[in-house]
Design a protein around this motif. Structure first.
Motif, short mmCIF file in Angstrom:
data_model
loop_
_atom_site.label_atom_id
_atom_site.label_comp_id
_atom_site.label_asym_id
_atom_site.label_seq_id
_atom_site.Cartn_x
_atom_site.Cartn_y
_atom_site.Cartn_z
N ARG A 171 0.75 -1.23 0.04
CA ARG A 171 -0.04 -0.06 0.05
C ARG A 171 0.90 1.26 -0.04
O ARG A 171 0.61 2.16 -0.03
CB ARG A 171 -0.83 -0.14 1.26
N ASN A 172 2.22 1.06 -0.26
CA ASN A 172 2.85 2.20 0.17
C ASN A 172 2.98 3.19 -1.22
O ASN A 172 3.46 2.79 -2.40
CB ASN A 172 4.54 1.64 0.54
N LYS A 173 2.55 4.32 -1.16
CA LYS A 173 2.72 5.27 -2.47
C LYS A 173 3.96 5.77 -3.01
O LYS A 173 4.12 5.61 -3.94
CB LYS A 173 2.12 6.70 -1.84
N GLU A 174 5.03 5.65 -2.14
CA GLU A 174 6.15 5.90 -2.62
C GLU A 174 7.04 4.75 -3.36
O GLU A 174 7.36 5.07 -4.52
CB GLU A 174 7.34 6.11 -1.30
N GLN A 204 5.03 2.60 -4.84
CA GLN A 204 4.18 2.77 -6.01
C GLN A 204 4.68 3.56 -7.01
O GLN A 204 4.62 3.28 -8.27
CB GLN A 204 2.52 3.01 -5.86
N ASP A 205 5.04 4.61 -6.66
CA ASP A 205 5.53 5.74 -7.89
C ASP A 205 6.93 5.20 -8.28
O ASP A 205 7.11 5.59 -9.38
CB ASP A 205 6.00 7.03 -7.00
N LEU A 221 5.70 2.80 -10.82
CA LEU A 221 5.24 3.48 -12.12
C LEU A 221 6.42 4.07 -13.14
O LEU A 221 6.34 4.12 -14.20
CB LEU A 221 4.30 4.65 -11.51
#
Length: 366
Positions: free
Chosen positions: A40-43, A45-46, A49
């Motif tokens: 769930r970690n947005k960093e 995920q970035d 991406l």
């Protein structure tokens, strides 16, 4: 005459052990294996991406098995990197931990061998043993005397199968003592490290520097690393043997490069965010300080609350769900009948308030 499938399913419904698929619920997560919050970690995920934007072909299917068209420079480089990190000579990547265990235990032992499995070993190991021609014997969970008694009685070569952290009991194997027994009786030790990687560094084999005493170790990436897939760590000979004879490897279409890249990114993120493992241990300690009776280790992210009454267990899980807490109720045959339990997974992202409220609700039932 074929079995009556509906009758068998009906019996399971009556027993309260019928399984069905449910979509992911909204609530406080105390049931996933996302121990460090990587999934769930947005960093993170970035980071993934950006890698895809630079290499969009990573998303394309591999188009074949690793032995035909599915082997790429990406997977080869990442395997070498994984082997170096864990201080093994080789690594072989698989689409899942289940596939990795299936490959190991269906391929390495032959009909002259004996596989000694801890009675709480993961189902994938049992299924791999079924596909082999070897004889399988169970020994009592984490019982060194029982293991040694079995080793003494065998005239054939033995393989010993353990998990470093057992995913239902939440306790650790006495891995150093087992490695010593394996060496004493000239047995081969295979260790599944699925629930330890990331929680305790690179696993117990690495922590205790047992690389030369372990034939193979399985690292699974769908837990703390928030990705998917697994690697078998081994020597060059074992890797080559698996490539040549392991059906789950030979006859499986390779995963796309995105999966391997996500594993690489997960390792790098782990190396740069070691405070998440420390936070996880703080949360485990807070949970243990609430004095709930559990057979689990005091440093394990998996905490089991045993409840023999299935109806009480169902009621407890439902009660927790009604208050916004997601947990897992585990029934037989996943665990031995009479040892059903509420399985609680702790994470680095759980808050103090969430942990205290959860344990208070559980105490209302026990």
């Amino acid at each position: 005459m074929p079995r009556n499938f509906q009758e068998i399913l009906g019996k399971r419904m009556q027993e309260g052990t019928f399984r069905s698929l449910k979509t992911r619920s909204e609530g406080v997560d105390f049931y996933s294996n996302d121990y460090l919050g990587f999934a769930r970690n947005k960093e993170l995920q970035d980071i993934l991406l950006k890698e895809v934007m630079k290499h969009p072909h990573f998303l394309s299917g591999s188009s074949g098995s690793r032995l035909i068209s599915g082997n790429t420079d990406t997977v080869t480089v990442i395997e070498n990197d994984i082997a170096q990190k864990h201080r093994f000579l080789s690594a072989l990547l698989f689409p899942s931990g289940y596939n990795a265990n299936l490959a190991l235990f269906s391929t390495l032992p032959d009909r002259h061998d004996v596989i000694l499995v801890d009675e709480q070993i993961h189902r994938s190991v049992h299924d791999g043993c079924t596909l082999s021609n070897a004889r399988k014997l169970k020994w009592k969970h984490n019982d060194l005397k029982d293991l040694e008694n079995l080793l003494k009685k065998q005239a054939s070569h033995c393989y010993i199968a353990i998990e470093s952290l057992y995913s239902m009991e939440g306790d650790f194997a006495p891995i150093q003592e087992i490695a010593a027994l394996a060496e004493q009786y000239e047995a081969d030790l295979i260790v599944d490290e699925a629930h330890v990687l990331g929680v305790l560094g690179y696993g117990l084999v690495d922590k205790h520097q047992l690389q030369n005493q372990v034939l193979a170790a399985v690292m699974t990436y769908g837990k703390a690393l928030g990705a998917h897939g697994a690697a078998i760590l081994c020597n060059d000979t074992v890797k080559s043997y698996l490539i040549n004879f392991a059906s789950p490897f030979i006859y499986t279409t390779s995963a796309q490069d995105f999966q391997w890249m996500a594993i690489k990114a997960g390792y790098e993120f782990l190396d740069h965010n070691k405070e998440l493992s420390k936070k996880l241990q703080e949360n485990i300690k807070l949970f243990r300080d609430q004095n709930l009776r559990s057979p689990s280790s005091e440093i394990s992210p998996v905490q089991a609350i045993l409840m023999e009454d299935n109806e009480q267990l169902k009621a407890l899980q439902a009660h927790l769900y009604d208050h916004g807490f997601l947990t897992s109720a585990i029934y037989s045959p996943t665990v031995k009948k009479g040892t059903e339990r509420l399985r609680i997974c702790l994470h680095s992202f759980n808050t103090e308030d969430e942990i205290v409220k959860l344990t208070a609700l559980i105490k209302e039932f026990i």
